[in-house]
Scaffold this active site. Structure first.
Site, short mmCIF file in Angstrom:
data_model
loop_
_atom_site.label_atom_id
_atom_site.label_comp_id
_atom_site.label_asym_id
_atom_site.label_seq_id
_atom_site.Cartn_x
_atom_site.Cartn_y
_atom_site.Cartn_z
N HIS A 47 0.87 -1.20 0.00
CA HIS A 47 0.00 0.00 0.00
C HIS A 47 0.89 1.23 0.00
CE1 HIS A 47 -3.84 2.13 1.42
NE2 HIS A 47 -2.94 3.08 1.22
N HIS A 85 1.57 5.41 -1.63
CA HIS A 85 1.25 6.62 -2.42
C HIS A 85 2.55 7.22 -2.92
CE1 HIS A 85 -2.91 6.78 -0.85
NE2 HIS A 85 -2.36 6.22 0.20
N HIS A 130 -10.51 1.41 1.83
CA HIS A 130 -10.22 2.38 2.88
C HIS A 130 -11.39 2.25 3.84
CE1 HIS A 130 -8.54 6.19 4.58
NE2 HIS A 130 -9.73 6.12 5.16
O1 DOR Z 1 -3.18 9.51 5.71
C1 DOR Z 1 -3.52 9.21 4.58
N1 DOR Z 1 -2.95 9.77 3.49
N2 DOR Z 1 -4.49 8.33 4.44
C2 DOR Z 1 -5.01 8.06 3.25
O2 DOR Z 1 -5.93 7.27 3.19
C3 DOR Z 1 -4.54 8.76 2.03
C4 DOR Z 1 -3.20 9.26 2.20
C5 DOR Z 1 -2.79 10.27 1.13
O3 DOR Z 1 -3.04 10.03 -0.05
O4 DOR Z 1 -2.20 11.29 1.50
ZN ZN Z 2 -3.33 5.07 1.53
#
Ligand code: DOR
Ligand code: ZN
Length: 345
Positions: free
Chosen positions: A13, A15, A136
């Site tokens: 997981h 980003h 989520h």
């Molecule tokens: O803290 C988070 N940041 N939770 C998420 O679900 C998305 C993520 C983000 O994309 O910054």
């Molecule tokens: Zn996430």
């Protein structure tokens, strides 16, 4: 010196954003992990296979020469996504899942699913074509306390999806509560969960120690200590159903340190070392390799990686800040020590 050798791990997981921001962070992950599940919450979101494939190409181009890092792409579910996209995604060797963001639950989720009823045909197609659903898991109704949103999601949404689609593989992402651990353990092997390093290391007090700490704010928000201990017990004692997913989520410093700071913690610079610190707290590394390198691959039905990485018990100091395109980024543990160091074999 104490050393731990494990099969090269994966981040289930992650980003990485896009363009110059992505270039600034992707190699932190590629240094530690062979593969990562790439979250689709870009602006605009990744809602088609064509977009996912071109995003993949951009990630590959940003890697350091010689890197064999493999980004595993995902689709962003919306009320209007077509079944055709699900079918195409399921056939693609590059797209591995579709992500359910309840609309409004977190960063860049406004285009997410307004109500589960809107995506019943998509879930049906995902079950038929065996495309995993990533959730989520937070209910979004404004009157639900932020610390209760994960439990509310289990009761209101996840259990309904499970009943209607018992053969849909589901990853309950970045779980934060004892309730989520118990729920996963009460289900069969179609349900697994990712756990972040930061949720194994901080509790909700860390948001407020000595004043507001925006760099500890993420979603789902960190919970009470007994929930953290339940996550640590799941990660260290329940091999197979729980695996590493950092949810490393870079944001520019000014967006975090603001009157309305955004959610996300950056851990990609030190993810494996941070997980090792968490496992060391209970002095139990028996299932560390399963959690980091084996269980996720089995769930996604992918081969285990070749090669190994070695962790040695040696301190290093995290940078105060990291360049992030035209801004800076404050990494987790900025300026502080981490007691494990990753070596590459
Ligand atoms: O803290 C988070 N940041 N939770 C998420 O679900 C998305 C993520 C983000 O994309 O910054
Ligand atoms: Zn996430």
């Amino acid at each position: 010196m104490r050393k731990i050798v494990i099969t090269t791990p994966d981040d289930w997981h992650l980003h990485v954003r896009d363009h110059a921001q992505m270039q600034a962070v992707i190699n932190d992950t590629a240094r530690q992990f062979a593969r990562a599940i790439i979250m689709p919450n870009l602006v605009p979101p990744v809602t088609s296979c064509a977009q996912a494939l071109s995003y993949r190409d951009r990630i590959l181009s940003a890697l350091q020469p010689g890197s064999s890092f493999n980004p595993l792409m995902t689709l962003y579910l919306t009320d209007n996504l077509s079944i055709q996209e699900i079918e195409t995604a399921a056939q693609s060797p590059f797209i591995h899942a579709a992500k359910l963001y309840p609309a409004g639950a977190t960063t860049n989720s406004d285009a997410g699913v307004s109500h589960i009823d809107k995506i019943i045909p998509l879930l049906e197609a995902m079950q038929t074509h065996d495309l995993p659903l990533l959730v989520h898991g937070e209910a979004t109704a404004a009157d639900i306390d932020i610390f209760d949103r994960e439990k509310a999601f289990i009761d209101s949404t996840l259990s309904t999806i499970r009943q209607q689609f018992p053969e849909l593989r589901i990853v309950f992402e970045h779980i934060t509560t004892e309730d989520a651990v118990e729920y996963v353990l009460s289900q069969n092997a179609y349900v697994a969960a990712t756990i972040t390093a930061h949720h194994l290391l901080i509790n909700r007090n860390d948001l407020f120690k000595g004043g507001i700490n925006p760099h500890h704010y993420c979603l789902p928000v960190a919970k009470r200590e007994h929930h953290r201990l339940a996550l640590l017990a799941a990660a260290t004692q329940q091999p197979g159903r729980f695996f590493a997913g950092t949810d490393s989520a870079p944001h520019p410093r000014h967006a975090k340190e603001s009157a309305c700071g955004c959610a996300g913690i950056y851990t990609a610079h030190a993810a494996v070392e941070l997980y090792a610190e968490a496992f060391e707290q209970v002095d139990n590394f028996i299932h560390f390799e399963s959690f980091m390198s084996l269980a996720g691959a089995a769930f996604y039905r992918l081969p285990v990686n070749d090669g190994t990485v070695t962790l040695k018990k040696q301190d290093w100091t995290v940078a105060d800040k990291i360049n992030f395109a035209d801004a800076t980024l404050i990494p987790f543990r900025a300026g502080k020590t981490i007691s494990w160091t990753l070596e590459h074999n």
